[in-house]
Design a protein around this motif. Sequence first.
Motif, mmCIF file in Angstrom:
data_model
loop_
_atom_site.group_PDB
_atom_site.id
_atom_site.type_symbol
_atom_site.label_atom_id
_atom_site.label_comp_id
_atom_site.label_asym_id
_atom_site.label_seq_id
_atom_site.Cartn_x
_atom_site.Cartn_y
_atom_site.Cartn_z
ATOM 1 N N TYR A 90 99.962 50.785 63.973
ATOM 2 C CA TYR A 90 100.551 52.053 64.434
ATOM 3 C C TYR A 90 100.408 52.245 65.943
ATOM 4 O O TYR A 90 101.274 52.818 66.581
ATOM 5 C CB TYR A 90 99.907 53.240 63.694
ATOM 6 C CG TYR A 90 100.431 53.388 62.294
ATOM 7 C CD1 TYR A 90 100.066 52.480 61.307
ATOM 8 C CD2 TYR A 90 101.302 54.408 61.961
ATOM 9 C CE1 TYR A 90 100.552 52.599 60.016
ATOM 10 C CE2 TYR A 90 101.789 54.540 60.668
ATOM 11 C CZ TYR A 90 101.416 53.630 59.711
ATOM 12 O OH TYR A 90 101.914 53.748 58.441
ATOM 13 N N ILE A 133 112.704 55.168 55.527
ATOM 14 C CA ILE A 133 111.251 55.193 55.698
ATOM 15 C C ILE A 133 110.578 56.310 54.913
ATOM 16 O O ILE A 133 109.494 56.126 54.385
ATOM 17 C CB ILE A 133 110.899 55.278 57.199
ATOM 18 C CG1 ILE A 133 111.299 53.970 57.868
ATOM 19 C CG2 ILE A 133 109.408 55.531 57.409
ATOM 20 C CD1 ILE A 133 110.992 53.896 59.327
ATOM 21 N N TYR A 191 109.738 48.784 64.658
ATOM 22 C CA TYR A 191 109.733 49.050 63.209
ATOM 23 C C TYR A 191 108.868 48.026 62.475
ATOM 24 O O TYR A 191 108.012 48.379 61.667
ATOM 25 C CB TYR A 191 111.156 49.040 62.649
ATOM 26 C CG TYR A 191 111.156 49.045 61.140
ATOM 27 C CD1 TYR A 191 111.004 50.225 60.436
ATOM 28 C CD2 TYR A 191 111.242 47.848 60.421
ATOM 29 C CE1 TYR A 191 110.946 50.232 59.061
ATOM 30 C CE2 TYR A 191 111.178 47.848 59.045
ATOM 31 C CZ TYR A 191 111.032 49.034 58.372
ATOM 32 O OH TYR A 191 110.950 49.025 57.008
ATOM 33 N N THR A 219 105.101 48.458 63.197
ATOM 34 C CA THR A 219 104.473 49.632 62.601
ATOM 35 C C THR A 219 104.472 49.581 61.091
ATOM 36 O O THR A 219 103.433 49.702 60.447
ATOM 37 C CB THR A 219 105.237 50.904 63.015
ATOM 38 O OG1 THR A 219 105.425 50.864 64.418
ATOM 39 C CG2 THR A 219 104.442 52.137 62.639
ATOM 40 N N PHE A 220 105.659 49.421 60.519
ATOM 41 C CA PHE A 220 105.767 49.650 59.088
ATOM 42 C C PHE A 220 105.599 48.380 58.261
ATOM 43 O O PHE A 220 105.362 48.456 57.077
ATOM 44 C CB PHE A 220 107.094 50.339 58.772
ATOM 45 C CG PHE A 220 107.142 51.734 59.317
ATOM 46 C CD1 PHE A 220 106.481 52.771 58.659
ATOM 47 C CD2 PHE A 220 107.810 52.024 60.492
ATOM 48 C CE1 PHE A 220 106.495 54.062 59.158
ATOM 49 C CE2 PHE A 220 107.832 53.315 60.998
ATOM 50 C CZ PHE A 220 107.172 54.330 60.334
ATOM 51 N N GLN A 224 101.673 47.297 59.923
ATOM 52 C CA GLN A 224 100.712 48.407 59.935
ATOM 53 C C GLN A 224 99.958 48.546 61.254
ATOM 54 O O GLN A 224 98.802 48.937 61.263
ATOM 55 C CB GLN A 224 99.680 48.228 58.811
ATOM 56 C CG GLN A 224 100.277 48.035 57.437
ATOM 57 C CD GLN A 224 100.715 49.341 56.826
ATOM 58 O OE1 GLN A 224 99.971 50.296 56.782
ATOM 59 N NE2 GLN A 224 101.957 49.409 56.384
#
Lengths: 281, 293
Positions: free
Chosen positions: B262, A220, B253, B256-257, B260
């Motif tokens: 959060y 990450i 994961y 969030t990533f 997007q």
Amino acid sequence: METPLLRKAPLNWRIAAYFLMVAFAVLTIFPLVWLGYSSLKPHAEIVLHPLRLPQHPSLNNYFRAWELGNLGTALLNSFIYTIVATVATLFLSLAAAFGIVKFHFKSSAFFTAAFAVGLMITVHAVIIPLFLAEVKVGIINRRIGVILPYIAFDLPMSVMIAISYIRGIPDALIESAEMDGAKYRHIFWAMIVPLSTPVIATMVILSFLRHWNEFLFVFIFTTKASMKSLPVAITLFAGRNNIEYGMQYAALVIGIIPMIIFYFFFHAQLIKGFGEGALKE
Amino acid sequence: MKYQLSRKISHYCFILPAFLIFISVMIFPVFFSFVLGFTQWKGYGEMRFVGFDNYIRMFQDPVFHIALRNNILIVLISVFGQIPLGMLLAYMLHRKMVKKSNVFEVLIFLPITISSVIIAQLWNRMFSPVGILPALVRTITGNKDYIITIVENKDLAIIPIMFVLLWQHTSLYMVIFLANLQRIPNSFIEAAQLEGAGEGTIFLKIIMPILGYVIFINSILAIAGSFKSFDLIYSMSGGGPAHYTEVIAVYMYNTTFVHQNYGYGSALSIIIIGFIVLSLLLTRGVSKIFKVE
């Protein structure tokens, strides 16, 4: 101590034992052996004859995987991350444990408890704020941005191991050095560190293993290929479905070999460390 | 007085470097995650406080339900699979029921050194249509078209993952039990043998109660580890196909990533810690009832 009184286990238990042990051992060795010889086969042969030994073994897959997957850089990065983080964790946790155990101040209980809480915190619970903070501070895509979390996440366990060991070093030794006018940093370097050699070996081996196999932080916190570690580079490379199987297999072997060598030399210490590590909590 | 003060300063000088890194990288971010869990935020622009909305959404989120189910399955395979199997293997090694028991110990423990993501890739290739497992079945049964379809079944897709987890972690518990078994004097087993107790009785009635505390510690490790499990599953399936193999950490994961989100992602990560703390308290409660400490 083996005594003549202790009778052998009955036959049915021994048969069951062989069955289980052989099953586990085969499940470990067979995939590795298969991966090893398959990595010497070209793509077409792997698809047509998954089981067959290579007809014309060649290291071709290795050269191409090494180049295309940037594995040389990744291997170097893995060594940098792992060695720096292992050495730093070792000295930070020995120092902290010395401070906690040998000064007998009330605050020591607080510090011990704090590090113990750390054992429960998962990487996932901090990854989002940590990512945001690293972007803000500007250490994303930099080695320090990977190494710092490596160290932090290894500290709780390392401090606990160090505490339980340093507690066993007699206070009298330290007090007499103090009488002779030794400064604490001298006591640390000249007494605590040398006296801790047996536990240092265990700590280094366990830390090394944890840091080497760490995945999420590098995954990450870095976007550049030049910053990836070996497990991440191999996952990214072998994870793509459109590349040839032979190269994927070769990449996996490259990822496994360093750890097999490591295990070959340190398995006794590693087994001892894992076996006893869990008792200390 | 001056001496005490300099001692106090030295005390902090030794502890603070480690403690400051620890606090800033682990403790502070956890609090920040906790706050983020009450917001809706895309990682840039306006951060909106939404109270408990993220947690309420979790209750209604079908993907979260699958993830929770899978996490619970993994806890079960850890506590009722890895631990008993690890203990049994340790006892067999300890009693030298196989020749060359140290060779078996070293072989069985080997996977612990290989990174989970690489183990995941390896096993994926074992299960794949050109992998060794379907090839073996084809050779044995003569069915030339056999492929493993379990990974496409929505209820069963988690099984290969559970199998790999069982294979990968049993040896860890084996080694921990083995270290503890070596502290039990042989005279315990001798005495029982003289009384005429069989191997099974010795294992269940003598060894297991003595190792009660170790079983308890291992259960905590196993439960906490199960909720943390990410690397292997992310790398084996990424939570797919269609979220069948999602676990909370992987879902967190992805939320969030990849998407997007959060705020929701942070709420999920707080839930993971919540489950770990909860299982710790539960295990402690159970151990009090049975007085294993």
